[in-house]
Design an enzyme around this catalytic site. Sequence first.
Site, mmCIF file in Angstrom:
data_model
loop_
_atom_site.group_PDB
_atom_site.id
_atom_site.type_symbol
_atom_site.label_atom_id
_atom_site.label_comp_id
_atom_site.label_asym_id
_atom_site.label_seq_id
_atom_site.Cartn_x
_atom_site.Cartn_y
_atom_site.Cartn_z
ATOM 1 N N LYS A 136 0.818 -1.212 0.000
ATOM 2 C CA LYS A 136 0.000 0.000 0.000
ATOM 3 C C LYS A 136 0.855 1.267 0.000
ATOM 4 O O LYS A 136 0.391 2.326 -0.393
ATOM 5 C CB LYS A 136 -0.955 -0.021 1.177
ATOM 6 C CG LYS A 136 -1.953 -1.173 1.025
ATOM 7 C CD LYS A 136 -3.159 -1.040 1.890
ATOM 8 C CE LYS A 136 -4.222 -2.068 1.544
ATOM 9 N NZ LYS A 136 -3.818 -3.464 1.833
HETATM 10 C C1 PLP Z 1 -4.452 -4.605 1.260
HETATM 11 C C2 PLP Z 1 -3.708 -5.880 1.219
HETATM 12 C C3 PLP Z 1 -4.063 -6.940 0.350
HETATM 13 C C4 PLP Z 1 -5.298 -6.878 -0.537
HETATM 14 O O1 PLP Z 1 -5.179 -5.925 -1.561
HETATM 15 P P1 PLP Z 1 -6.466 -5.443 -2.369
HETATM 16 O O2 PLP Z 1 -6.006 -4.338 -3.241
HETATM 17 O O3 PLP Z 1 -7.430 -4.961 -1.309
HETATM 18 O O4 PLP Z 1 -7.002 -6.600 -3.105
HETATM 19 C C5 PLP Z 1 -3.261 -8.071 0.320
HETATM 20 N N1 PLP Z 1 -2.179 -8.189 1.119
HETATM 21 C C6 PLP Z 1 -1.812 -7.201 1.973
HETATM 22 C C7 PLP Z 1 -0.608 -7.415 2.835
HETATM 23 C C8 PLP Z 1 -2.548 -6.015 2.063
HETATM 24 O O5 PLP Z 1 -2.167 -5.047 2.918
#
Ligand code: PLP
Length: 462
Positions: A112
């Site tokens: 993220k």
């Molecule tokens: C947010 C997240 C996901 C999922 O990603 P999306 O874009 O919501 O599908 C998977 N793994 C981790 C570690 C995350 O922080």
Amino acid sequence: MRYISTRGQAPALTFEEAMLSGLARDGGLYVPETIPQMTADDIRALNGLSYEEIAFRVMRPFVGDGFTDEVFADLIAKAYAGFGHNARAPLVQLAPNHFLLELFHGPTLAFKDFAMQLIGQLFQEALERRGERVTIVGATSGDTGSAAIEAFKGLDNVDVFILFPHGRVSEVQRRQMTTPPESNVHALALDGHFDDCQAKLKDMFNDFDFRDSVRLAGVNSINWARVLAQVVYYFSSAVSLGAPDRKVSFTVPTGNFGDIFAGYIAKRMGLPIDRLVVATNQNDILHRCLTGGAYQTSQVHPSISPSMDIQVSSNFERALFDAYDRDGAAVAQLMTELKEGGFNVSQGALQALREHFDSGRVSEDETLAMIKQANATMGELLCPHSAIGVKVAEDLRDPATPMITLATAHPAKFPDAVEKASGIRPPLPNRMADLYERPERVTRVNNDLAELEALIQERINK
Ligand SMILES: *Cc1c(COP(=O)(O)O)cnc(C)c1O
């Protein structure tokens, strides 16, 4: 470049307006009106460029005139300067023709950071130019909140409040939210579950007096700018494995469908992607939908991959919009049915989705076994989310096509599960090794809207 709503009833906006508003006024999500194309030569020319240069070329056509070339390049440079790896998103090999894209070298050790670090810069620049200020409020089960705090801390035109469920995030996640000392950062530990946090956030957006008085803004994964920033690493990784002259596939640990949707955009732009594989944990609504066509919600079952414990994948609406030939009224109808528990995707739309997406589901035991196996046979200590991706990829991949699995978090962010599976407690990277010593600053709050709104008003008026 203009952005339109997936429900067809909100005015078209520029990139900057769509970014600052987040959700469309008709409840839909913004998508670009047309998808900019990259030719095979454009893609070939990315070979050997830095991550930042690739980011500029891939995103530039989506961003419009609000930001000049020079400013946009400068903001990209600032966004990724704090990463702990010069490649930003390095690829490592796991097995013959199977590669891992490490997306966890950012400041909060999850993918993220790629989007959040950039939109922190974009928000700051746009707000300064407009002479405006916003209050960002977010709800988190852990990773989004820490990434948002890290991205917006210390910025002049933004206050950021993050609601997390008290006692229900990992210690690393909590400390990443409570230890930044900047005065515009406010970590709020709410007495309740993640769903309570999310419900309070929605209530704030629906309280128009409050919303307008604090200039509320959202940075959850429905914000188009976040999806866009994630398109870049599909290009950078595919090019380093021979694109556009060789097709590759991707497997993506999926919750809200934001990350994998970015891969779909890369494919629509012209990147030769064979399969996009959705990997879910036991909360498998997407896997059930892509196999049987029924999008039916049920209860969330907490797992060792908490960032994927989701029953309603908000970004899936964007994929449905295309699968229904961009018929906003049809999408609005599905979303009305979803409020009653679910809907069935039409045969035509399901076929359209399956042209791009495959899917697999991984149980808790299989996740632990994959962490153990990857450590023993692939030389890689995986976080539980990434292990789910690797497991599905190993089960479904075509050995003749390079498979790139996205590693979405660093194993040290989920040390308990990793230790349980492998016997190894992963250490934090050196640059944040003192996280456990830094002082924490957090406000406990009741699950009460009026109290929360009063607290936010008071803090921003100081
Ligand atoms: C947010 C997240 C996901 C999922 O990603 P999306 O874009 O919501 O599908 C998977 N793994 C981790 C570690 C995350 O922080």
